[in-house]
Scaffold this active site. Structure first.
Site, PDB file in Angstrom:
ATOM      1  N   SER A 221     -68.971  12.440   3.158  1.00 33.94           N
ATOM      2  CA  SER A 221     -68.779  13.595   2.277  1.00 33.94           C
ATOM      3  C   SER A 221     -70.124  14.054   1.742  1.00 33.94           C
ATOM      4  CB  SER A 221     -67.806  13.242   1.143  1.00 33.94           C
ATOM      5  OG  SER A 221     -67.377  14.409   0.488  1.00 33.94           O
ATOM      6  N   ASN A 222     -70.125  14.807   0.661  1.00 30.38           N
ATOM      7  CA  ASN A 222     -71.361  15.326   0.055  1.00 30.38           C
ATOM      8  C   ASN A 222     -71.100  15.513  -1.439  1.00 30.38           C
ATOM      9  OD1 ASN A 222     -70.458  18.202  -0.497  1.00 30.38           O
ATOM     10  ND2 ASN A 222     -69.958  17.990   1.670  1.00 30.38           N
ATOM     11  N   PRO A 223     -72.162  15.767  -2.233  1.00 25.44           N
ATOM     12  CA  PRO A 223     -71.980  15.766  -3.699  1.00 25.44           C
ATOM     13  C   PRO A 223     -71.411  17.052  -4.310  1.00 25.44           C
ATOM     14  CG  PRO A 223     -74.304  15.438  -3.070  1.00 25.44           C
ATOM     15  CD  PRO A 223     -73.577  15.918  -1.868  1.00 25.44           C
ATOM     16  N   SER A 224     -70.845  17.952  -3.515  1.00 24.08           N
ATOM     17  CA  SER A 224     -70.305  19.196  -4.088  1.00 24.08           C
ATOM     18  C   SER A 224     -69.258  18.888  -5.164  1.00 24.08           C
ATOM     19  CB  SER A 224     -69.658  20.027  -2.971  1.00 24.08           C
ATOM     20  OG  SER A 224     -68.942  21.099  -3.546  1.00 24.08           O
TER      21      SER A 224
ATOM     22  N   ALA B 197     -68.394  23.079   0.598  1.00 27.40           N
ATOM     23  CA  ALA B 197     -69.399  22.336   1.370  1.00 27.40           C
ATOM     24  C   ALA B 197     -68.622  21.511   2.393  1.00 27.40           C
ATOM     25  CB  ALA B 197     -70.217  21.452   0.437  1.00 27.40           C
TER      26      ALA B 197
END
Ligand code: CTP
Length: 206
Positions: free
Chosen positions: A21-24, A91
């Site tokens: 995943s990502n920090p969005s 994102a």
């Protein structure tokens, strides 16, 4: 006017307890949904895993993966007209593991290689409505954003340098530029994400 907004990250599971995943945090997309609802538009917010309250007057659909997000967007835009709008702020993970293990992987079962396959490009695959995208970049911000605007068939793209002060994941402010398919650039000062969102819906209603 009907508006569908994607927000937040997607999660692409490796096994039941691990994901890519990502920090969005979804703040920009939730602000866009709020600003569109304030105008009286019919807003569906398709949200990845985030910890935010649904803005007043907004329909929300929660999803986890990119493929679920695509399917929810297609449902929300079923029988949409060319005047309806899709605003992609999510994102989205570009890749997912080739398969998700049924039970938690043991280290002894792994060889250090994770095989990935491409996820669908949600924004590119939606057709027949007005489209706005976001480009969160760390270098060549304007050139990269202009390329995405053309390749994805957008009315305009909202470009931002996520490494700039006050910008990027989790902040309450953002400094963006609107870029059109012809390369026209409209630069905005550092604003709250809600103010940026109001400028976006203002531009769409002109
Ligand atoms: N987007 C999308 N589906 C994807 C990837 C991106 O809908 N699978 C949307 C994003 O919500 C954003 C825009 O496309 O509005 C640009 O996303 P970005 O990640 O910056 O671009 P990519 O197409 O992934 O390009 P690249 O990997 O070349 O930076």
């Amino acid at each position: 006017m009907r508006v569908v907004v994607t927000a937040g990250p997607t999660r692409e599971y490796i096994d039941p307890v691990r994901f890519l995943s990502n920090p969005s945090t979804g703040k920009m997309g939730f602000a866009v949904a709020r600003a569109a609802a304030e105008r009286g538009w019919d807003v569906t917010l398709v949200a990845g895993p985030v910890a935010l309250k649904t803005p007043k007057g907004v329909k929300r659909v929660d999803v986890t993966s990119a493929r679920e997000m695509l399917s929810a967007v297609k449902d929300a835009l079923a029988d949409a007209s060319k005047d309806d709008v899709f605003i992609a702020t999510a994102a989205v993970a570009d890749w997912r593991p080739g398969k998700c293990a049924k039970s938690k992987l043991k280290k002894r079962e792994m060889d250090g290689v994770l095989r990935l396959v491409r996820n669908p490009d949600i924004l590119k695959s939606v057709k027949g409505v007005r489209k706005v995208g976001f480009a969160a970049e760390t270098k060549d911000v304007l050139a990269e954003a202009a390329r995405k605007c053309r390749e994805k068939g957008l009315e305009f793209i909202v470009a931002n340098d996520v490494t700039a002060p006050g910008c990027g994941f989790g902040t309450d402010t953002n400094r963006v530029a609107f870029i059109g398919p012809d390369g026209a650039i409209e630069s905005l000062p550092l604003l709250s994400k809600l103010a940026v969102a109001r400028r976006i819906v203002g531009k769409l209603s002109r």
